[in-house]
Scaffold this motif. Structure first.
Motif, PDB file in Angstrom:
ATOM      1  N   GLU A 122       0.849  -1.182   0.000  1.00  0.00           N
ATOM      2  CA  GLU A 122       0.000   0.000   0.000  1.00  0.00           C
ATOM      3  C   GLU A 122       0.889   1.238   0.000  1.00  0.00           C
ATOM      4  OE1 GLU A 122      -3.278   0.086   2.692  1.00  0.00           O
ATOM      5  OE2 GLU A 122      -3.594  -2.077   2.599  1.00  0.00           O
ATOM      6  N   ILE A 123       0.902   1.947  -1.124  1.00  0.00           N
ATOM      7  CA  ILE A 123       1.794   3.090  -1.308  1.00  0.00           C
ATOM      8  C   ILE A 123       0.991   4.379  -1.157  1.00  0.00           C
ATOM      9  CG2 ILE A 123       3.489   4.173  -2.820  1.00  0.00           C
ATOM     10  CD1 ILE A 123       4.243   1.364  -1.856  1.00  0.00           C
ATOM     11  N   PRO A 124       1.426   5.292  -0.301  1.00  0.00           N
ATOM     12  CA  PRO A 124       0.636   6.493  -0.020  1.00  0.00           C
ATOM     13  C   PRO A 124       0.618   7.482  -1.179  1.00  0.00           C
ATOM     14  CG  PRO A 124       2.741   6.590   1.129  1.00  0.00           C
ATOM     15  CD  PRO A 124       2.648   5.224   0.526  1.00  0.00           C
ATOM     16  N   TYR A 125      -0.295   8.431  -1.062  1.00  0.00           N
ATOM     17  CA  TYR A 125      -0.522   9.426  -2.115  1.00  0.00           C
ATOM     18  C   TYR A 125       0.676  10.345  -2.324  1.00  0.00           C
ATOM     19  CZ  TYR A 125      -2.224  13.889  -4.003  1.00  0.00           C
ATOM     20  OH  TYR A 125      -2.367  15.043  -4.720  1.00  0.00           O
ATOM     21  N   GLU A 126       1.294  10.797  -1.249  1.00  0.00           N
ATOM     22  CA  GLU A 126       2.256  11.891  -1.334  1.00  0.00           C
ATOM     23  C   GLU A 126       3.388  11.640  -2.332  1.00  0.00           C
ATOM     24  OE1 GLU A 126       3.849  15.555  -0.903  1.00  0.00           O
ATOM     25  OE2 GLU A 126       1.880  14.838  -0.254  1.00  0.00           O
ATOM     26  N   PRO A 127       4.129  10.532  -2.280  1.00  0.00           N
ATOM     27  CA  PRO A 127       5.196  10.358  -3.277  1.00  0.00           C
ATOM     28  C   PRO A 127       4.681  10.053  -4.674  1.00  0.00           C
ATOM     29  CG  PRO A 127       5.084   8.432  -1.851  1.00  0.00           C
ATOM     30  CD  PRO A 127       4.136   9.446  -1.277  1.00  0.00           C
ATOM     31  N   VAL A 128       3.572   9.322  -4.778  1.00  0.00           N
ATOM     32  CA  VAL A 128       3.067   8.908  -6.089  1.00  0.00           C
ATOM     33  C   VAL A 128       2.548  10.107  -6.881  1.00  0.00           C
ATOM     34  CG1 VAL A 128       1.397   7.433  -7.290  1.00  0.00           C
ATOM     35  CG2 VAL A 128       2.536   6.605  -5.234  1.00  0.00           C
ATOM     36  N   ARG A 129       2.026  11.113  -6.187  1.00  0.00           N
ATOM     37  CA  ARG A 129       1.460  12.268  -6.877  1.00  0.00           C
ATOM     38  C   ARG A 129       2.502  13.034  -7.683  1.00  0.00           C
ATOM     39  NH1 ARG A 129       2.731  17.294  -5.106  1.00  0.00           N
ATOM     40  NH2 ARG A 129       3.785  17.453  -3.088  1.00  0.00           N
ATOM     41  N   LYS A 130       3.787  12.855  -7.343  1.00  0.00           N
ATOM     42  CA  LYS A 130       4.831  13.684  -7.923  1.00  0.00           C
ATOM     43  C   LYS A 130       5.231  13.268  -9.325  1.00  0.00           C
ATOM     44  CE  LYS A 130       6.837  14.721  -3.382  1.00  0.00           C
ATOM     45  NZ  LYS A 130       8.031  14.585  -2.519  1.00  0.00           N
ATOM     46  N   MET A 131       5.021  12.003  -9.689  1.00  0.00           N
ATOM     47  CA  MET A 131       5.485  11.576 -11.018  1.00  0.00           C
ATOM     48  C   MET A 131       4.740  10.343 -11.489  1.00  0.00           C
ATOM     49  SD  MET A 131       9.130   9.756 -10.321  1.00  0.00           S
ATOM     50  CE  MET A 131       9.191   8.237  -9.372  1.00  0.00           C
ATOM     51  N   ARG A 132       4.585  10.268 -12.782  1.00  0.00           N
ATOM     52  CA  ARG A 132       3.816   9.207 -13.410  1.00  0.00           C
ATOM     53  C   ARG A 132       4.487   7.834 -13.294  1.00  0.00           C
ATOM     54  NH1 ARG A 132      -0.377   8.917 -16.271  1.00  0.00           N
ATOM     55  NH2 ARG A 132      -0.720   7.301 -17.808  1.00  0.00           N
ATOM     56  N   ALA A 133       5.819   7.804 -13.378  1.00  0.00           N
ATOM     57  CA  ALA A 133       6.529   6.520 -13.385  1.00  0.00           C
ATOM     58  C   ALA A 133       6.325   5.733 -12.097  1.00  0.00           C
ATOM     59  CB  ALA A 133       8.023   6.749 -13.623  1.00  0.00           C
ATOM     60  N   SER A 134       5.885   6.411 -11.040  1.00  0.00           N
ATOM     61  CA  SER A 134       5.679   5.731  -9.763  1.00  0.00           C
ATOM     62  C   SER A 134       4.610   4.647  -9.854  1.00  0.00           C
ATOM     63  CB  SER A 134       5.294   6.752  -8.691  1.00  0.00           C
ATOM     64  OG  SER A 134       4.123   7.458  -9.074  1.00  0.00           O
ATOM     65  N   PHE A 135       3.684   4.779 -10.797  1.00  0.00           N
ATOM     66  CA  PHE A 135       2.590   3.816 -10.894  1.00  0.00           C
ATOM     67  C   PHE A 135       3.080   2.435 -11.312  1.00  0.00           C
ATOM     68  CE2 PHE A 135      -1.343   2.088 -12.903  1.00  0.00           C
ATOM     69  CZ  PHE A 135      -2.117   2.064 -11.754  1.00  0.00           C
ATOM     70  N   ASN A 136       4.279   2.356 -11.872  1.00  0.00           N
ATOM     71  CA  ASN A 136       4.775   1.069 -12.372  1.00  0.00           C
ATOM     72  C   ASN A 136       5.141   0.083 -11.275  1.00  0.00           C
ATOM     73  OD1 ASN A 136       4.522   2.375 -14.873  1.00  0.00           O
ATOM     74  ND2 ASN A 136       6.279   1.287 -15.715  1.00  0.00           N
ATOM     75  N   VAL A 137       5.016   0.482 -10.011  1.00  0.00           N
ATOM     76  CA  VAL A 137       5.218  -0.478  -8.916  1.00  0.00           C
ATOM     77  C   VAL A 137       3.946  -1.285  -8.644  1.00  0.00           C
ATOM     78  CG1 VAL A 137       6.935   1.047  -7.870  1.00  0.00           C
ATOM     79  CG2 VAL A 137       4.564   1.130  -7.040  1.00  0.00           C
TER      80      VAL A 137
END
Length: 430
Positions: A90-105
């Motif tokens: 479960e990955i929180p909103y704060e780091p993921v909001r910063k960049m699209r590539a984060s979704f690849n996890v």
């Protein structure tokens, strides 16, 4: 410079015109290292990545991996990614909001834990970039997804046999996400067609195959993956950043005085080399040293051009704002049609504030070459726009103040120091 993030707007002040002379060395590829870092979730063994740029986006991905349970050490340009013994999916909103590539996890975490909950991604404001292609491909791999309250929640279902996935568009992110996830579906054979063939995708394929994956067709639009039970830890060297290299080449064609750019892969930049060949200012590349030496182009003899962006091997959309700055000074009428992110023209109004004559019709920028640009207050709307406006400021007469410039630190490692080392005088203010 180490404290730069994306929560302050930042300013750069540059007085032009200036000249760049000396040596610039291109860092490792941002767009290659981010999905590779995400793919490290597929193993509990240590992964060492070399030639890793120190960028805001890389730091964001480190934060995401640490949230998922990884332990990460940084030693100069190396990352050592280790397992902590547990996986948090479960990955929180704060780091993921910063960049699209984060979704690849999302896919890898689902495979490792059986489910995942990841915030919908953010990134630059360059138009709609839905994750539908990702989710449709993952669904074919047995990952059911539900979107609620800004988060995507997954559930892993049983799947076996052979799977065929045809991407509706050769999306880099979707290609990387689907192929990475398919690697660890033991006994499942996956064929992905209409894949992106960007060098960063090939780098990811090479990385995964070194870990023990079975992926066939690297560099082509059809990838075949035979799922394996386990992937191993490795040490891997990230490719050079072709967009950083291209940006500095364009800068050199505007303000260079024997500017040498090292660590350049010419086969990743054939489309840019062709543009300069066609307008009458060829790029000289030393294949042995893997470097380019650039001097300001003779604008009196340059020819105007009509061009378009397109997926690799076409001209990259990530160099469109920078080449627009260059073409704004080429005599005659040039046009650039943007086919990838059709609203990626927010830099046009800012360049026009500096004296450029550019208008946009549908997804085409029509550029009437001018003799000079003039310094002005401008605002950077995204990463590559920030680079384009900085280049414009370096060749414009007078002072240019670029606000909201912190975008630039997402994609250009130590850009302030690198430019100062080749004689560029600029001021950064938080």
């Amino acid at each position: 410079m180490k404290s730069i993030g994306l929560d302050t707007s930042g300013k750069m002040i540059v007085k032009g015109p200036q000249k760049a002379s000396g040596v610039l060395t291109v860092s490792g590829s941002k767009n290659a290292v981010l999905p590779i870092m995400g793919a490290s979730l597929l193993t509990d063994e240590d992964v060492e990545l070399k030639n890793v740029p120190d960028l805001a986006d890389v730091r964001t991905m480190i934060e995401i991996l640490e949230s998922s349970g990884k332990k990460i050490d940084r030693i100069e340009d190396r990352l050592i990614i280790k397992s902590s013994g547990y996986i948090n999916s479960e990955i929180p909103y704060e780091p993921v909001r910063k960049m699209r590539a984060s979704f690849n996890v999302y896919g890898p975490l689902t495979l490792r834990k059986g489910f995942a909950k990841v915030a919908l991604p953010g990134g630059c404001s360059i138009g709609a970039r839905p994750v539908d292609f990702h989710l449709d491909g993952l669904r074919r791999l047995g990952i059911e997804s539900t979107i609620e309250h800004g988060f995507v929640t997954s559930k892993l279902t049983d799947i076996m046999g052979s799977i065929n996935i045809s991407l509706p568009f050769p999306s880099v992110g979707a290609t990387e996400h689907v192929l990475t996830t398919a690697c660890l579906l033991e006994g499942v054979k996956t064929t992905i067609t209409n894949c992106a063939i960007e060098p960063e995708v090939t780098d990811l394929v090479n990385f995964l195959n070194r870990m023990g994956a079975k992926i066939f067709g690297a560099g082509s639009s059809i990838l075949k993956i035979e799922g394996v039970k386990k992937l191993s830890g490795i040490s891997y060297n990230i490719i050079p950043d072709r967009i950083e290299a291209g940006t500095y080449i364009i800068l050199g064609k505007l303000a260079g005085e024997n500017l040498t750019i090292k660590n350049v892969s010419a086969d990743h930049l054939n489309s840019l080399f062709s543009i300069f060949e066609n307008i009458g200012s060829p790029i000289l590349y030393d294949d042995i040293k893997r470097e380019v030496t650039v001097t300001k182009a003779n604008f009196d003899i340059l020819k105007n051009i009509s061009m378009e962006t397109s997926p690799f091997p076409g001209f990259p959309t990530d160099l469109q704002p920078q080449i627009t700055t260059f073409l704004s000074l080429v005599p005659g009428r040039s046009t650039i049609t943007e086919t990838v992110f059709k609203s990626r023209f927010y830099h046009i109004d800012e360049l026009n504030r500096m004296g450029a004559k550019i208008r946009v019709e549908d997804n085409t920028a029509i550029i009437e070459g001018v003799n000079k640009l003039s310094g002005a207050p401008v605002e950077a709307t995204d990463l590559r726009a920030a680079a384009a406006l900085l280049i414009a400021g370096l060749v414009a007469e007078g002072e240019t103040v670029i606000t909201n410039v912190d975008h630039i630190f997402r994609g250009y490692e130590n850009i302030h120091e690198k430019l100062e080392n080749v004689g560029i005088d600029l001021v950064y203010l938080k």
